[in-house]
Write a protein that holds these residues in place. Sequence first.
Motif, PDB file in Angstrom:
ATOM      1  N   GLN A 108     -58.797  17.091 -57.778  1.00 26.19           N
ATOM      2  CA  GLN A 108     -60.249  16.939 -57.668  1.00 26.19           C
ATOM      3  C   GLN A 108     -60.855  18.274 -57.240  1.00 26.19           C
ATOM      4  O   GLN A 108     -60.329  18.940 -56.342  1.00 26.19           O
ATOM      5  CB  GLN A 108     -60.602  15.893 -56.611  1.00 26.19           C
ATOM      6  N   PRO A 109     -61.992  18.659 -57.843  1.00 31.03           N
ATOM      7  CA  PRO A 109     -62.586  19.951 -57.498  1.00 31.03           C
ATOM      8  C   PRO A 109     -63.187  19.976 -56.085  1.00 31.03           C
ATOM      9  O   PRO A 109     -63.193  21.020 -55.438  1.00 31.03           O
ATOM     10  CB  PRO A 109     -63.664  20.157 -58.556  1.00 31.03           C
ATOM     11  N   SER A 110     -63.683  18.853 -55.606  1.00 30.81           N
ATOM     12  CA  SER A 110     -64.288  18.811 -54.267  1.00 30.81           C
ATOM     13  C   SER A 110     -63.702  17.621 -53.500  1.00 30.81           C
ATOM     14  O   SER A 110     -63.702  16.500 -54.008  1.00 30.81           O
ATOM     15  CB  SER A 110     -65.802  18.633 -54.354  1.00 30.81           C
ATOM     16  N   PRO A 111     -63.238  17.860 -52.293  1.00 30.76           N
ATOM     17  CA  PRO A 111     -62.693  16.740 -51.516  1.00 30.76           C
ATOM     18  C   PRO A 111     -63.809  15.820 -51.010  1.00 30.76           C
ATOM     19  O   PRO A 111     -64.938  16.254 -50.797  1.00 30.76           O
ATOM     20  CB  PRO A 111     -61.994  17.431 -50.345  1.00 30.76           C
ATOM     21  N   ALA A 112     -63.479  14.563 -50.830  1.00 35.54           N
ATOM     22  CA  ALA A 112     -64.396  13.612 -50.199  1.00 35.54           C
ATOM     23  C   ALA A 112     -64.226  13.748 -48.691  1.00 35.54           C
ATOM     24  O   ALA A 112     -63.138  14.057 -48.197  1.00 35.54           O
ATOM     25  CB  ALA A 112     -64.056  12.194 -50.642  1.00 35.54           C
ATOM     26  N   SER A 113     -65.298  13.527 -47.959  1.00 32.35           N
ATOM     27  CA  SER A 113     -65.203  13.593 -46.501  1.00 32.35           C
ATOM     28  C   SER A 113     -65.551  12.237 -45.903  1.00 32.35           C
ATOM     29  O   SER A 113     -66.424  11.522 -46.397  1.00 32.35           O
ATOM     30  CB  SER A 113     -66.124  14.674 -45.934  1.00 32.35           C
ATOM     31  N   ILE A 114     -64.826  11.892 -44.856  1.00 37.06           N
ATOM     32  CA  ILE A 114     -65.046  10.629 -44.157  1.00 37.06           C
ATOM     33  C   ILE A 114     -65.189  10.962 -42.678  1.00 37.06           C
ATOM     34  O   ILE A 114     -64.303  11.573 -42.086  1.00 37.06           O
ATOM     35  CB  ILE A 114     -63.862   9.662 -44.354  1.00 37.06           C
ATOM     36  N   SER A 115     -66.313  10.580 -42.098  1.00 44.13           N
ATOM     37  CA  SER A 115     -66.555  10.821 -40.683  1.00 44.13           C
ATOM     38  C   SER A 115     -66.076   9.610 -39.886  1.00 44.13           C
ATOM     39  O   SER A 115     -66.424   8.476 -40.204  1.00 44.13           O
ATOM     40  CB  SER A 115     -68.048  11.068 -40.440  1.00 44.13           C
ATOM     41  N   VAL A 116     -65.243   9.860 -38.882  1.00 42.53           N
ATOM     42  CA  VAL A 116     -64.714   8.785 -38.044  1.00 42.53           C
ATOM     43  C   VAL A 116     -64.811   9.181 -36.578  1.00 42.53           C
ATOM     44  O   VAL A 116     -64.869  10.364 -36.250  1.00 42.53           O
ATOM     45  CB  VAL A 116     -63.245   8.467 -38.389  1.00 42.53           C
ATOM     46  N   GLN A 117     -64.850   8.172 -35.722  1.00 44.24           N
ATOM     47  CA  GLN A 117     -64.828   8.437 -34.289  1.00 44.24           C
ATOM     48  C   GLN A 117     -63.709   7.616 -33.677  1.00 44.24           C
ATOM     49  O   GLN A 117     -63.615   6.407 -33.923  1.00 44.24           O
ATOM     50  CB  GLN A 117     -66.155   8.092 -33.607  1.00 44.24           C
ATOM     51  N   THR A 118     -62.859   8.282 -32.919  1.00 41.83           N
ATOM     52  CA  THR A 118     -61.779   7.567 -32.246  1.00 41.83           C
ATOM     53  C   THR A 118     -62.359   6.731 -31.114  1.00 41.83           C
ATOM     54  O   THR A 118     -63.434   7.034 -30.583  1.00 41.83           O
ATOM     55  CB  THR A 118     -60.734   8.545 -31.691  1.00 41.83           C
ATOM     56  N   SER A 119     -61.654   5.679 -30.765  1.00 42.78           N
ATOM     57  CA  SER A 119     -62.140   4.786 -29.717  1.00 42.78           C
ATOM     58  C   SER A 119     -61.816   5.345 -28.334  1.00 42.78           C
ATOM     59  O   SER A 119     -61.052   6.293 -28.190  1.00 42.78           O
ATOM     60  CB  SER A 119     -61.527   3.401 -29.889  1.00 42.78           C
ATOM     61  N   ILE A 120     -62.404   4.715 -27.356  1.00 36.10           N
ATOM     62  CA  ILE A 120     -62.126   5.082 -25.979  1.00 36.10           C
ATOM     63  C   ILE A 120     -60.683   4.693 -25.691  1.00 36.10           C
ATOM     64  O   ILE A 120     -60.201   3.649 -26.135  1.00 36.10           O
ATOM     65  CB  ILE A 120     -63.108   4.373 -25.022  1.00 36.10           C
ATOM     66  N   GLU A 121     -59.979   5.527 -24.947  1.00 34.49           N
ATOM     67  CA  GLU A 121     -58.573   5.284 -24.645  1.00 34.49           C
ATOM     68  C   GLU A 121     -58.385   3.917 -23.973  1.00 34.49           C
ATOM     69  O   GLU A 121     -59.051   3.590 -23.007  1.00 34.49           O
ATOM     70  CB  GLU A 121     -58.038   6.391 -23.740  1.00 34.49           C
ATOM     71  N   ASP A 122     -57.486   3.152 -24.527  1.00 34.06           N
ATOM     72  CA  ASP A 122     -57.203   1.798 -24.031  1.00 34.06           C
ATOM     73  C   ASP A 122     -56.060   1.879 -23.027  1.00 34.06           C
ATOM     74  O   ASP A 122     -54.934   2.196 -23.385  1.00 34.06           O
ATOM     75  CB  ASP A 122     -56.822   0.898 -25.206  1.00 34.06           C
ATOM     76  N   LYS A 123     -56.345   1.595 -21.770  1.00 36.63           N
ATOM     77  CA  LYS A 123     -55.318   1.632 -20.728  1.00 36.63           C
ATOM     78  C   LYS A 123     -55.026   0.242 -20.176  1.00 36.63           C
ATOM     79  O   LYS A 123     -54.339   0.104 -19.178  1.00 36.63           O
ATOM     80  CB  LYS A 123     -55.762   2.558 -19.594  1.00 36.63           C
ATOM     81  N   THR A 124     -55.563  -0.787 -20.845  1.00 39.59           N
ATOM     82  CA  THR A 124     -55.391  -2.162 -20.381  1.00 39.59           C
ATOM     83  C   THR A 124     -54.473  -2.906 -21.334  1.00 39.59           C
ATOM     84  O   THR A 124     -54.742  -2.969 -22.535  1.00 39.59           O
ATOM     85  CB  THR A 124     -56.757  -2.877 -20.323  1.00 39.59           C
ATOM     86  N   PRO A 125     -53.387  -3.488 -20.824  1.00 44.82           N
ATOM     87  CA  PRO A 125     -52.510  -4.246 -21.718  1.00 44.82           C
ATOM     88  C   PRO A 125     -53.204  -5.514 -22.218  1.00 44.82           C
ATOM     89  O   PRO A 125     -54.095  -6.038 -21.550  1.00 44.82           O
ATOM     90  CB  PRO A 125     -51.304  -4.596 -20.838  1.00 44.82           C
TER      91      PRO A 125
END
Length: 145
Positions: A34-51
């Motif tokens: 492909q001549p131009s890559p697609a971009s996907i914006s993502v945000q990681t979640s807050i760190e989960d420290k609770t079982p």
Amino acid sequence: ASLGQEQRVNIGKLSAHTRYVVYCAAQDHSGNLQPSPASISVQTSIEDKTPPLWTNTYPRIEDVQITSVKLIAAIDESGFVYYVVLKQESLPPTSDQVRRGNDADGKLLPLSQRGTLEIINANVPVWLILTPLAFNTAFTCYVVP
């Protein structure tokens, strides 16, 4: 991956609660890129420290048959549930031993006596038929989220 087949890629060492842009480009078997890559914006979640916690009334065993039972589990977040099936007189394993599929002595159990259930949706029960179990034998199923 084949047409219609899901392909997962695990991208490690990302920071919690951070926005990233993932760029994807496809190439066919002939080498056409492909001549131009697609971009996907993502945000990681807050760190989960609770079982995870069990959802009310779970885990449980139902539908006891001659050589099988139904294990049903639900937890309060997506994740994994691990189980081992031991003869009733066996010593109870630790949570970590259950997660690894071991008995209380650290011995890896056969596939028919250990496993994992993936919980996709919080508080939604999933089930699995545990079989084959020895006929006329008392078992204890240890389950940990």
